[in-house]
Design a protein around this motif. Structure first.
Motif, mmCIF file in Angstrom:
data_model
loop_
_atom_site.group_PDB
_atom_site.id
_atom_site.type_symbol
_atom_site.label_atom_id
_atom_site.label_comp_id
_atom_site.label_asym_id
_atom_site.label_seq_id
_atom_site.Cartn_x
_atom_site.Cartn_y
_atom_site.Cartn_z
ATOM 1 N N SER A 22 0.536 -1.066 0.047
ATOM 2 C CA SER A 22 -0.216 0.035 -0.015
ATOM 3 C C SER A 22 0.712 1.317 0.081
ATOM 4 C CB SER A 22 -1.056 -0.012 1.178
ATOM 5 O OG SER A 22 -1.639 1.205 0.916
ATOM 6 N N THR A 121 -4.300 -2.954 6.701
ATOM 7 C CA THR A 121 -2.766 -3.595 6.464
ATOM 8 C C THR A 121 -2.693 -5.233 6.971
ATOM 9 O OG1 THR A 121 -1.929 -1.299 6.609
ATOM 10 C CG2 THR A 121 -0.304 -3.417 6.851
ATOM 11 N N GLY A 163 -4.614 1.365 2.974
ATOM 12 C CA GLY A 163 -3.946 0.268 3.534
ATOM 13 C C GLY A 163 -4.223 -0.956 2.829
ATOM 14 N N ARG A 253 3.347 -6.558 6.539
ATOM 15 C CA ARG A 253 2.017 -5.993 6.759
ATOM 16 C C ARG A 253 1.412 -6.272 8.272
ATOM 17 N NH1 ARG A 253 -1.226 -5.056 1.558
ATOM 18 N NH2 ARG A 253 -2.813 -4.590 3.183
ATOM 19 N N GLY A 257 0.614 -3.311 10.550
ATOM 20 C CA GLY A 257 -0.485 -2.886 10.995
ATOM 21 C C GLY A 257 -0.537 -3.102 12.419
#
Length: 266
Positions: A22, A121, A163, A253, A257
């Motif tokens: 992203s 994410t 995201g 990720r 996140g």
């Protein structure tokens, strides 16, 4: 913008535009986490141009072939693998463009937050790992059909949510549909061209209608740095993808996140 902000943001745009992590999230986060001033509309246009230059340069021969074949199919009503691939790119782009027109204001107002980015994410990262781990690798982009193209197109529309990652969600859907890692990535990259062009054009028109004073040195630096980093990213990603798979991006990720959600709730 200070020089190190220009360098950092241009490199981040180039590196993340085509990786499944992203780019929008990475461009939103510096302003929110580091208390930087928003990079502004002109710089957004610049880094989008840089990314577009990189992808067109890398796929130049393929783009010439499928564009010529597409024009022939229009003029002579004669279909080929290359003309069909061109039509698949056009068709798969429509859902994202329609979703952008309908929901862009709502997404910009309500979904550009660290909390949303944290959840998307992680969530779409898990989907990416699942699709790559359990998906088959039987198809190439030449095996695309209208059904698979529409699935990928509607998946791409979800990338408007910060995201999600446009490249990530299209590669995820490609792997779910049985396409090889490289084929899913190549089609995802080809799909990026009309969308980056459309997004850049919209931003450019907004820029023309505004009274923003443009720092041309920052703009030139943004174009050049994002183009170089994006080209290097595409080259290395396709070279190493079959060897490393998508698992490293899933881990990244998951960590990113989790950190973002900890910042929100602690």
């Amino acid at each position: 913008m200070l020089w190190y902000q220009i360098v950092f943001l241009a490199l981040i745009q180039g590196l993340t535009e085509f990786l499944p992590i992203s780019s929008s999230a990475h461009l939103i986060l510096p302003a929110q986490l580091l208390d930087w001033q928003d990079q502004g509309l002109a710089f957004d246009v610049a880094v989008h141009i840089g990314s577009l230059v990189a992808i067109v340069a890398y796929f130049y021969k393929d783009l010439v072939k499928i564009t010529i074949a597409w024009c022939v199919s229009l003029k002579q009503r004669r279909s080929s693998e290359d003309s069909r691939l061109a039509w698949w790119v056009v068709i798969a782009t429509i859902p994202a463009c329609a979703a952008g027109l309908l929901f862009n204001d709502f997404i910009s107002t309500h979904l550009r937050s660290i909390e949303v980015i944290g959840y998307t994410t992680i969530g779409f990262g898990v989907l990416l790992w699942w699709a790559d781990h359990y998906g088959t690798s039987l198809k190439s982009e030449r095996d695309l059909g209208i059904k698979s193209v529409l699935y990928i197109g509607f998946a791409q529309a979800l990338a408007l949510i910060p995201g999600t990652s446009r490249s990530g969600i299209t590669m995820t859907m490609g792997r779910f549909l049985g396409f090889s890692r490289e084929s899913a990535a190549r089609f995802s990259f080809l799909l990026s061209i009309p969308l980056i062009l459309a997004a850049g054009s919209v931003k450019f028109l907004e820029l023309l209608s505004s009274n923003i004073t443009i720092d041309w040195m920052s703009i030139i630096a943004g174009v050049v740095l994002s183009a170089i980093s994006a080209y290097a990213c595409i080259f290395l990603f396709l070279k190493w993808l079959n060897r490393i798979g998508f698992f490293p991006f899933f881990v990244y990720r998951l960590i990113l996140g989790s950190v973002l959600l900890l910042m929100v709730y602690l």
